[in-house]
Design an enzyme around this catalytic site. Structure first.
Site, PDB file in Angstrom:
ATOM      1  N   CYS A   1       0.846  -1.178   0.000  1.00 57.79           N
ATOM      2  CA  CYS A   1       0.000   0.000   0.000  1.00 57.79           C
ATOM      3  C   CYS A   1       0.894   1.246   0.000  1.00 57.79           C
ATOM      4  O   CYS A   1       1.903   1.250   0.705  1.00 57.79           O
ATOM      5  CB  CYS A   1      -0.895  -0.031   1.234  1.00 57.79           C
ATOM      6  SG  CYS A   1      -2.000   1.369   1.369  1.00 57.79           S
ATOM      7  N   PRO A   2       0.596   2.256  -0.757  1.00 56.54           N
ATOM      8  CA  PRO A   2      -0.627   2.500  -1.524  1.00 56.54           C
ATOM      9  C   PRO A   2      -0.545   2.098  -2.994  1.00 56.54           C
ATOM     10  O   PRO A   2      -1.439   2.414  -3.766  1.00 56.54           O
ATOM     11  CB  PRO A   2      -0.802   3.995  -1.398  1.00 56.54           C
ATOM     12  CG  PRO A   2       0.606   4.526  -1.457  1.00 56.54           C
ATOM     13  CD  PRO A   2       1.435   3.477  -0.705  1.00 56.54           C
TER      14      PRO A   2
END
Length: 84
Positions: free
Chosen positions: A21-22
């Site tokens: 992530c992201p």
């Protein structure tokens, strides 16, 4: 039948395996912009955070989250681009 077998065939597949992530969400946003309304994107990820992040992103962008499923070591998330 498994839940994955009930998903519509994707128009495009994005494999973000090995990325955290992201990255999966950022790349999803880029690809969805280029899809036709109603098209389905399959996002493959190894970061389990996608199970939480993808539904939240879809809600925020008003795209349709069709489901996120664990498939072995990966997660498969299906998104339908919202109509205009």
């Amino acid at each position: 039948m498994t839940p994955l077998e009930h998903m519509p065939p994707p128009s495009r597949t994005l494999d973000t395996s090995g990325q955290l992530c992201p990255f999966p969400i950022v790349e999803t946003a880029k690809i969805v912009k280029g899809l036709d309304a109603g098209a389905v994107l399959l996002v493959i990820a190894t970061d389990p955070g996608i199970a939480t992040d993808m539904p939240m992103w879809c809600k925020a962008t008003r795209n349709e989250h069709l489901g996120t499923f664990r498939d072995g070591a990966a997660w498969k998330s299906f998104v339908r681009k919202r109509p205009r």
